[in-house]
Each structure stands twice: as structure tokens, then as C-alpha cells.
Scaffold this motif. Structure first.
Motif, PDB file in Angstrom:
ATOM      1  N   ASN A  23      30.621  51.926  40.375  1.00  0.00           N
ATOM      2  CA  ASN A  23      31.013  51.868  41.788  1.00  0.00           C
ATOM      3  C   ASN A  23      30.357  50.662  42.444  1.00  0.00           C
ATOM      4  O   ASN A  23      29.289  50.750  43.031  1.00  0.00           O
ATOM      5  N   ILE A  24      31.018  49.508  42.337  1.00  0.00           N
ATOM      6  CA  ILE A  24      30.383  48.273  42.805  1.00  0.00           C
ATOM      7  C   ILE A  24      30.466  48.097  44.322  1.00  0.00           C
ATOM      8  O   ILE A  24      29.699  47.334  44.895  1.00  0.00           O
ATOM      9  N   GLN A  25      31.409  48.785  44.953  1.00  0.00           N
ATOM     10  CA  GLN A  25      31.601  48.738  46.400  1.00  0.00           C
ATOM     11  C   GLN A  25      31.810  47.303  46.894  1.00  0.00           C
ATOM     12  O   GLN A  25      31.982  46.364  46.116  1.00  0.00           O
ATOM     13  N   THR A  26      31.788  47.143  48.203  1.00  0.00           N
ATOM     14  CA  THR A  26      32.111  45.837  48.800  1.00  0.00           C
ATOM     15  C   THR A  26      31.068  44.781  48.450  1.00  0.00           C
ATOM     16  O   THR A  26      31.403  43.611  48.212  1.00  0.00           O
ATOM     17  N   GLU A  27      29.798  45.157  48.396  1.00  0.00           N
ATOM     18  CA  GLU A  27      28.738  44.191  48.082  1.00  0.00           C
ATOM     19  C   GLU A  27      28.946  43.571  46.711  1.00  0.00           C
ATOM     20  O   GLU A  27      28.802  42.350  46.525  1.00  0.00           O
ATOM     21  N   GLY A  28      29.304  44.398  45.746  1.00  0.00           N
ATOM     22  CA  GLY A  28      29.561  43.878  44.407  1.00  0.00           C
ATOM     23  C   GLY A  28      30.781  42.985  44.359  1.00  0.00           C
ATOM     24  O   GLY A  28      30.803  41.975  43.647  1.00  0.00           O
ATOM     25  N   VAL A  29      31.815  43.351  45.123  1.00  0.00           N
ATOM     26  CA  VAL A  29      33.032  42.539  45.160  1.00  0.00           C
ATOM     27  C   VAL A  29      32.749  41.161  45.735  1.00  0.00           C
ATOM     28  O   VAL A  29      33.287  40.150  45.257  1.00  0.00           O
ATOM     29  N   MET A  30      31.893  41.075  46.735  1.00  0.00           N
ATOM     30  CA  MET A  30      31.583  39.779  47.327  1.00  0.00           C
ATOM     31  C   MET A  30      30.917  38.852  46.314  1.00  0.00           C
ATOM     32  O   MET A  30      31.134  37.634  46.330  1.00  0.00           O
ATOM     33  N   LYS A  31      30.150  39.410  45.406  1.00  0.00           N
ATOM     34  CA  LYS A  31      29.546  38.598  44.348  1.00  0.00           C
ATOM     35  C   LYS A  31      30.622  38.109  43.376  1.00  0.00           C
ATOM     36  O   LYS A  31      30.570  36.962  42.902  1.00  0.00           O
ATOM     37  N   LEU A  32      31.577  38.981  43.081  1.00  0.00           N
ATOM     38  CA  LEU A  32      32.683  38.573  42.215  1.00  0.00           C
ATOM     39  C   LEU A  32      33.517  37.469  42.860  1.00  0.00           C
ATOM     40  O   LEU A  32      33.986  36.559  42.180  1.00  0.00           O
ATOM     41  N   ILE A  33      33.687  37.568  44.174  1.00  0.00           N
ATOM     42  CA  ILE A  33      34.460  36.558  44.895  1.00  0.00           C
ATOM     43  C   ILE A  33      33.820  35.187  44.757  1.00  0.00           C
ATOM     44  O   ILE A  33      34.504  34.174  44.530  1.00  0.00           O
ATOM     45  N   ASN A  34      32.504  35.124  44.867  1.00  0.00           N
ATOM     46  CA  ASN A  34      31.794  33.844  44.705  1.00  0.00           C
ATOM     47  C   ASN A  34      32.026  33.258  43.316  1.00  0.00           C
ATOM     48  O   ASN A  34      32.151  32.039  43.145  1.00  0.00           O
ATOM     49  N   ILE A  35      32.102  34.133  42.322  1.00  0.00           N
ATOM     50  CA  ILE A  35      32.360  33.672  40.958  1.00  0.00           C
ATOM     51  C   ILE A  35      33.791  33.133  40.840  1.00  0.00           C
ATOM     52  O   ILE A  35      34.032  32.086  40.233  1.00  0.00           O
ATOM     53  N   LEU A  36      34.731  33.847  41.441  1.00  0.00           N
ATOM     54  CA  LEU A  36      36.138  33.465  41.320  1.00  0.00           C
ATOM     55  C   LEU A  36      36.450  32.121  41.959  1.00  0.00           C
ATOM     56  O   LEU A  36      37.404  31.449  41.560  1.00  0.00           O
ATOM     57  N   PHE A  37      35.665  31.718  42.943  1.00  0.00           N
ATOM     58  CA  PHE A  37      35.909  30.429  43.587  1.00  0.00           C
ATOM     59  C   PHE A  37      35.801  29.280  42.589  1.00  0.00           C
ATOM     60  O   PHE A  37      36.487  28.262  42.732  1.00  0.00           O
TER      61      PHE A  37
END
Length: 261
Positions: A1-15
Motif C-alpha cells: 500500500n504505497i499510497q500517494t506519498e509512494g506514487v509521488m516518488k514513482l512520478i519523479n522516477i518516470l520523469f
């Protein structure tokens, strides 16, 4: 359960990432903020091909995120498979998304399971499916609110569409006449193979239409069999049906592949 905080880290990677092809963050308690972040990065990332963001945790009504998905789909050329299941999207949200999809030529699989799509949403989908720019191969509308008039709109689109291989409209409160119209439309369609309609309100008119379609073939030559999720058979003067689990040898789902041996 990564929630929004975990997703924001993934977003930085995807950039900056150019190798990731599939991202499944469904059922992770992601809020509006995280969903909007994902759509924003996909305005510039065109290498991701599969995205599953089903069942987010919207803190607002949720419809406002539809415009972010719409704008992303308008410019993104990488996403081929997208799950927007359980987003509580209503017809206005779907209208916004499909209007922007008119400029998309890469999306092949769209999962809209368990939203709140009724007649007007189906009209918006029908406009997209009927257009020459449509490349969608699999549309999953299970557990929505299409009912009779939604089925009528989709049926009209089916008769003209030249790309769909799979259509799932199970659990949509479609009446006998709506199901019959879908059967009539399938007789005019040259590409659909897999059609799931179980858990709707079949009567003798629709059962007879599907039985004729299955046993006598369509009006044009088909290269293969139908893959319905039900089997029809005659008992005395009535047509009966039974549920059948079928999978076609084509990749039609967002997060899994099903093949028949």
C-alpha cells in the motif's frame, strides 16, 4: 500500500525513465493529488505502455480528474492499455475523456469497470468507437449503468466499428430488447470475437438472436468462432443459456494475458 506519498516518488522516477513499460498502482489508496501527478508526468513520458490506476481514493467528487486523463490521452503516444476501473466516473467525465481520445491513435485496451456510466456516457463512447481514428481493440464496461438506451448506443457503434476485438458489458441492467440490438449489430461487425454479456436480462428475443448468430453464423464469412461468455441451446420451443468461461488468444486485458490452448 504505497499510497500517494509512494506514487509521488514513482512520478519523479518516470520523469527521467525511458525503460519502464508497465506500472500497476491500483488499489493503493492514491488520492486526487497522486492521480493528477501520474497524468502530468505522462504528458512527457511516452515510453510507459500499460497503466493500472484502478480504485483510487478520491477526496473530492472525482470527476475533476477526468480532464487530466483526457489531456494526457490527447498528447501521450505511449499508453496502449489503461485501467480506470472504480473511479466513480459519471457520463460527463466520460464525455470529456472520449472527446480528447479523438486525437489518440495508440490506446488499445480501456477498462472502465465499476464506474457510473449510463446512457449519455455510452453515447460519448459510441461517437468515439464509430470514428475512423479509433484504434481501440478491447473495451471493458462491466458493472456500469448502461441499461437499454446505453446498449442501443453501443450497438449502433458496433455495427460501424472496425477495430474492437473484445467487448465486456456484463452486469449492466440491459433488457431483452437492448441485448437483441447488440446481437443484430454483431451480425454487421467484422472484427469482434469476444463478447461478454452475462448477468443482464436475457429474454427469448435476445436469446434467439444470439442462438442464431452462434449456430448459423453471421451474414458475412467469419474467420473464427464467437467467444461469448454463455452458451445457448434449445429446449422444446425455447432457447436457454448457460454461463461459459471463455478466453481468446489475444491480449485484451490491462494487467494480465489470457490465452486459450
Amino acid at each position: 500500500n504505497i499510497q500517494t506519498e509512494g506514487v509521488m516518488k514513482l512520478i519523479n522516477i518516470l520523469f527521467n525513465n525511458s525503460s519502464l513499460r508497465e506500472l500497476n498502482v491500483g488499489n493503493n489508496f492514491i488520492t486526487d493529488y497522486g492521480i493528477i501527478g501520474i497524468t502530468s508526468v505522462l504528458n512527457v513520458n511516452n515510453t510507459l505502455q500499460v497503466l493500472n490506476v484502478e480504485n483510487p481514493h478520491y477526496e473530492s467528487i472525482g470527476q475533476e480528474t477526468a480532464i487530466h486523463f483526457a489531456k494526457m490521452l490527447q498528447v501521450n503516444r505511449g499508453i496502449q492499455k489503461l485501467s480506470l476501473a472504480k473511479h466513480s466516473f459519471e457520463c460527463s467525465a466520460l464525455y470529456t475523456i472520449t472527446e480528447h481520445l479523438l486525437e489518440n491513435n495508440s490506446l488499445r485496451v480501456l477498462d472502465l469497470t465499476a464506474n457510473k456510466i449510463s446512457f449519455k456516457g455510452c453515447e460519448a463512447l459510441a461517437k468515439y468507437l464509430s470514428g475512423e481514428q479509433c484504434v481501440l481493440e478491447s473495451l471493458i464496461l462491466a458493472s456500469n449503468r448502461t441499461a437499454h438506451f446505453g446498449a442501443k448506443a453501443i450497438a449502433k457503434a458496433i455495427a460501424r466499428n472496425k477495430t474492437l476485438i473484445h467487448l465486456d458489458m456484463t452486469r449492466n441492467d440491459i433488457d431483452d430488447d437492448g441485448l437483441r440490438m447488440i446481437a443484430d449489430a454483431l451480425d454487421l461487425n467484422s472484427t469482434l470475437l469476444s463478447v461478454k454479456l452475462y448477468y443482464n436480462h436475457f429474454g427469448q428475443d435476445s436469446l434467439r438472436a444470439f442462438h442464431n448468430l452462434r449456430t448459423k453464423g453471421a451474414s458475412r464469412q467469419r474467420s473464427g468462432d464467437w467467444f461469448f461468455d454463455f452458451y445457448t441451446y434449445e429446449v422444446d420451443d425455447n432457447v436457454e443459456m448457460a454461463y461459459v468461461e471463455t478466453n481468446i488468444p489475444v491480449d485484451i486485458y490491462v494487467s494480465k494475458q489470457n490465452f486459450i490452448q
